[in-house]
Design an enzyme around this catalytic site. Structure first.
Site, short mmCIF file in Angstrom:
data_model
loop_
_atom_site.label_atom_id
_atom_site.label_comp_id
_atom_site.label_asym_id
_atom_site.label_seq_id
_atom_site.Cartn_x
_atom_site.Cartn_y
_atom_site.Cartn_z
N ASN A 13 9.68 3.92 0.18
CA ASN A 13 9.68 4.67 1.43
C ASN A 13 11.08 5.17 1.79
O ASN A 13 11.25 6.29 2.26
CB ASN A 13 9.10 3.83 2.57
CG ASN A 13 7.59 3.97 2.65
OD1 ASN A 13 6.97 4.66 1.84
ND2 ASN A 13 6.96 3.32 3.61
N GLU B 191 0.84 -1.21 0.00
CA GLU B 191 0.00 0.00 0.00
C GLU B 191 0.87 1.24 0.00
O GLU B 191 1.97 1.23 0.54
CB GLU B 191 -0.96 -0.02 1.20
CG GLU B 191 -0.31 -0.11 2.57
CD GLU B 191 0.09 1.21 3.14
OE1 GLU B 191 -0.34 2.24 2.60
OE2 GLU B 191 0.86 1.22 4.13
N PHE B 192 0.35 2.29 -0.64
CA PHE B 192 1.09 3.55 -0.69
C PHE B 192 0.20 4.68 -0.18
O PHE B 192 0.09 5.75 -0.78
CB PHE B 192 1.55 3.83 -2.13
CG PHE B 192 2.41 2.73 -2.71
CD1 PHE B 192 3.72 2.56 -2.28
CD2 PHE B 192 1.90 1.86 -3.65
CE1 PHE B 192 4.51 1.54 -2.79
CE2 PHE B 192 2.68 0.83 -4.18
CZ PHE B 192 3.99 0.67 -3.74
N CYS C 64 5.70 4.91 9.38
CA CYS C 64 6.19 4.18 8.20
C CYS C 64 7.65 4.42 7.86
O CYS C 64 8.45 3.49 7.85
CB CYS C 64 5.32 4.53 7.01
SG CYS C 64 3.59 4.22 7.35
N LEU D 285 9.96 17.68 -0.87
CA LEU D 285 11.14 18.53 -0.73
C LEU D 285 10.84 19.66 0.24
O LEU D 285 11.41 20.74 0.13
CB LEU D 285 11.55 19.09 -2.09
CG LEU D 285 12.31 18.14 -3.02
CD1 LEU D 285 12.65 18.83 -4.34
CD2 LEU D 285 13.60 17.63 -2.37
C1 UGA Z 1 4.22 7.34 3.99
C2 UGA Z 1 4.24 7.32 2.45
O1 UGA Z 1 4.14 8.65 1.93
C3 UGA Z 1 3.10 6.48 1.89
O2 UGA Z 1 3.20 6.39 0.48
C4 UGA Z 1 3.21 5.07 2.48
O3 UGA Z 1 2.16 4.24 2.04
C5 UGA Z 1 3.14 5.17 3.99
O4 UGA Z 1 4.24 5.99 4.46
C6 UGA Z 1 3.27 3.77 4.54
O5 UGA Z 1 4.33 3.14 4.36
O6 UGA Z 1 2.29 3.22 5.04
P1 UGA Z 1 2.87 8.72 5.86
O7 UGA Z 1 3.83 8.14 6.84
O8 UGA Z 1 1.41 8.70 6.16
O9 UGA Z 1 3.03 7.99 4.42
O10 UGA Z 1 3.24 10.24 5.72
P2 UGA Z 1 3.98 11.21 4.66
O11 UGA Z 1 3.00 12.20 4.18
O12 UGA Z 1 4.73 10.44 3.66
O13 UGA Z 1 5.01 11.95 5.64
C7 UGA Z 1 6.02 11.24 6.34
C8 UGA Z 1 6.88 12.19 7.13
O14 UGA Z 1 7.68 12.99 6.27
C9 UGA Z 1 6.09 13.19 7.99
O15 UGA Z 1 6.76 13.34 9.21
C10 UGA Z 1 6.13 14.46 7.19
O16 UGA Z 1 5.98 15.61 7.97
C11 UGA Z 1 7.51 14.37 6.56
N1 UGA Z 1 7.66 15.15 5.31
C12 UGA Z 1 6.97 14.81 4.20
C13 UGA Z 1 8.54 16.21 5.28
O17 UGA Z 1 9.21 16.54 6.29
N2 UGA Z 1 8.72 16.89 4.11
C14 UGA Z 1 8.04 16.56 2.99
O18 UGA Z 1 8.25 17.23 1.95
C15 UGA Z 1 7.14 15.50 3.04
#
Ligand code: UGA
Length: 431
Positions: free
Chosen positions: A211, A151-152, A263, A253
């Site tokens: 990931n 899943e993504f 995750c 970014l």
């Molecule tokens: C992530 C992946 O984006 C999903 O595709 C994947 O399915 C999921 O993990 C999983 O393995 O189940 P998620 O953990 O819900 O999803 O959250 P994200 O939106 O990816 O953010 C992850 C972390 O990165 C957060 O702490 C967020 O604040 C940080 N982030 C994200 C940044 O610091 N900068 C960014 O540009 C994007």
């Protein structure tokens, strides 16, 4: 299709609700009786925009139900999704597969007719092979195919991600299973044709590689942001400037507090653990994990500088405490490291979170407020910790009655120039 989803957590509930919305008959199973009772009476255990309505609608239409009875649900189903948790083993950093194998054993006892068994939980490469071996027996011949379908879904965006996927990855060598699954996912892929069929092991690795790549991208921009601070360059310009190159892409970014959640931290560590076992050096992922693990120290240093090393008696307000906006998930949220430290140093902490979540902070010293204004009142320092929309256009001079106060915006939501105009001492990340 008759679908059984085992594990009614985040992935299971979202997938179950969405598959039922697409017209399938779905049963979500969980061993937690209370959770199932709650779901039956419309109480959803997680905060995910749109999920409650989706569940209620499909329950009403009799396409979605909840139960603790795994045997009956598996026996009725054509397709069984395994969506149980795979937490990190604290010693080995491996994904803990106890729940997965427990469920596989239960499925084995109920293989009354051909079924596709799908791994949706994130599991180390070759787990599918192990499940297949476990299910194999004289009686079970030709009665199942084990498929990997990672899943993504992003928390907070899960329903949209499910309904409009960038891609659907199916890992199997079985033509029969592949055809059935292509049919199942047809409503989601008919426009984009982004259905990717590959081997089971490749599908398992795709999830980890994706990931880890995204985690690396975030860590990379965070380190560039550190450099920007020294050079007095705006990191947002760098993100835009490099992101316009299609080869790089503009998403993920955003510089900030480092990645958290359930995750990226778990999967990067699990990937390292797999590579160690196979004696392959994933030095880039190693550096990513190390850099992200120490990101909170950088944040604390910044706060130390902002407060001129005077923590005692200062009132610090956190706007948002979860690991990101759109969720009530606290796992690996940077606030869990920052708040106890600042507290220990003698600062008084108040916080507001749109989800109403009250994590287990010291309740006497860390005070929850149910609105932004009360949380910010009399604050010496406001830390914008998550990027909720409701934090994006605040008039801080109105909200905070103090004459002089500081803001540390760790999500870069505001323009430094505007803050200067409003006479607010403002700090952010990488600019
Ligand atoms: C992530 C992946 O984006 C999903 O595709 C994947 O399915 C999921 O993990 C999983 O393995 O189940 P998620 O953990 O819900 O999803 O959250 P994200 O939106 O990816 O953010 C992850 C972390 O990165 C957060 O702490 C967020 O604040 C940080 N982030 C994200 C940044 O610091 N900068 C960014 O540009 C994007």
């Amino acid at each position: 299709m008759k679908i059984c989803i085992i594990g009614s957590g985040y992935v299971g509930l979202v997938s179950g609700a969405c598959f039922s919305e697409l017209g399938n008959k779905v049963t979500c199973v969980d061993i937690n009786k209370q959770k199932i009772e709650n779901l039956k009476s419309g109480i959803i255990p997680i905060y995910e925009p749109g999920l409650e309505e989706l569940i209620k609608r499909n329950v009403k239409q009799d396409r979605l139900q909840f139960t603790t009875n795994l045997s009956i649900s598996v026996r009725k189903a054509d397709i069984v999704f395994i969506c149980v948790g795979t937490p990190t083993n604290k010693k080995t950093y491996n994904a803990d597969l106890n729940y997965v194998f427990q469920v596989a054993n239960d499925i084995k006892k109920n293989l009354n007719k051909y079924k596709i068994i799908i791994m949706k939980s994130t599991v180390p490469v070759t787990t599918g092979d192990k499940i297949e071996n476990l299910l194999n027996s004289k009686n079970n011949k030709n009665k199942f195919d084990v498929v990997s379908n990672p899943e993504f879904l992003r928390e907070g965006e899960a329903i949209r991600d499910f309904m409009y996927p960038d891609r659907v990855v199916i890992g199997t060598s079985s033509k029969k299973a592949n055809n059935i699954l292509k049919n199942l996912y047809f409503p989601l892929i008919k426009k984009t044709n982004r259905y990717f069929h590959t081997s089971r092991r490749a599908a398992e690795l795709i999830k980890y590689a994706a990931n880890a790549f995204l985690a690396t991208k975030i860590t990379y921009i965070n380190e560039i942001a550190n450099l920007c601070e020294k050079l007095k360059v705006n990191v947002n310009d760098i993100s835009l400037g490099i992101g316009l190159d299609d080869r790089i892409g503009s998403r993920f970014l955003r510089a900030g507090p480092g990645y958290g959640g359930s995750c990226f931290p778990k999967d990067t560590r699990a990937l390292l653990s797999i590579s160690k076992k196979l004696k392959t050096n994933l030095s880039i992922v190693k550096s990513t994990v190390k850099s992200n693990d120490s990101r909170y120290k950088y944040l604390l240093n910044r706060i130390r500088e902002i407060l001129k090393n005077k923590f005692k008696g200062k009132k610090i307000t956190f706007l948002g405490v979860t690991f990101k906006a759109g969720t009530d998930d606290m796992r690996e949220a940077s606030s869990l490291k920052l708040i106890p430290y600042l507290n220990k140093k003698g600062s008084k902490i108040s916080y507001y979170d749109p989800t109403g979540i009250k994590p287990e902070f010291n309740k006497k010293k860390v005070i929850y407020f149910n609105n932004i204004q009360s949380a910010c009142k009399n604050s010496d320092l406001i830390i914008i910790h998550t990027e909720w929309n409701e934090f994006k256009q605040l008039n801080f001079n109105k909200i905070n009655n103090k004459k002089r106060f500081k803001i540390f915006d760790i999500r870069n939501l505001y323009s430094p120039e505007k803050m200067k105009k409003n006479n607010i001492e403002y700090y952010s990340i990488g600019r």
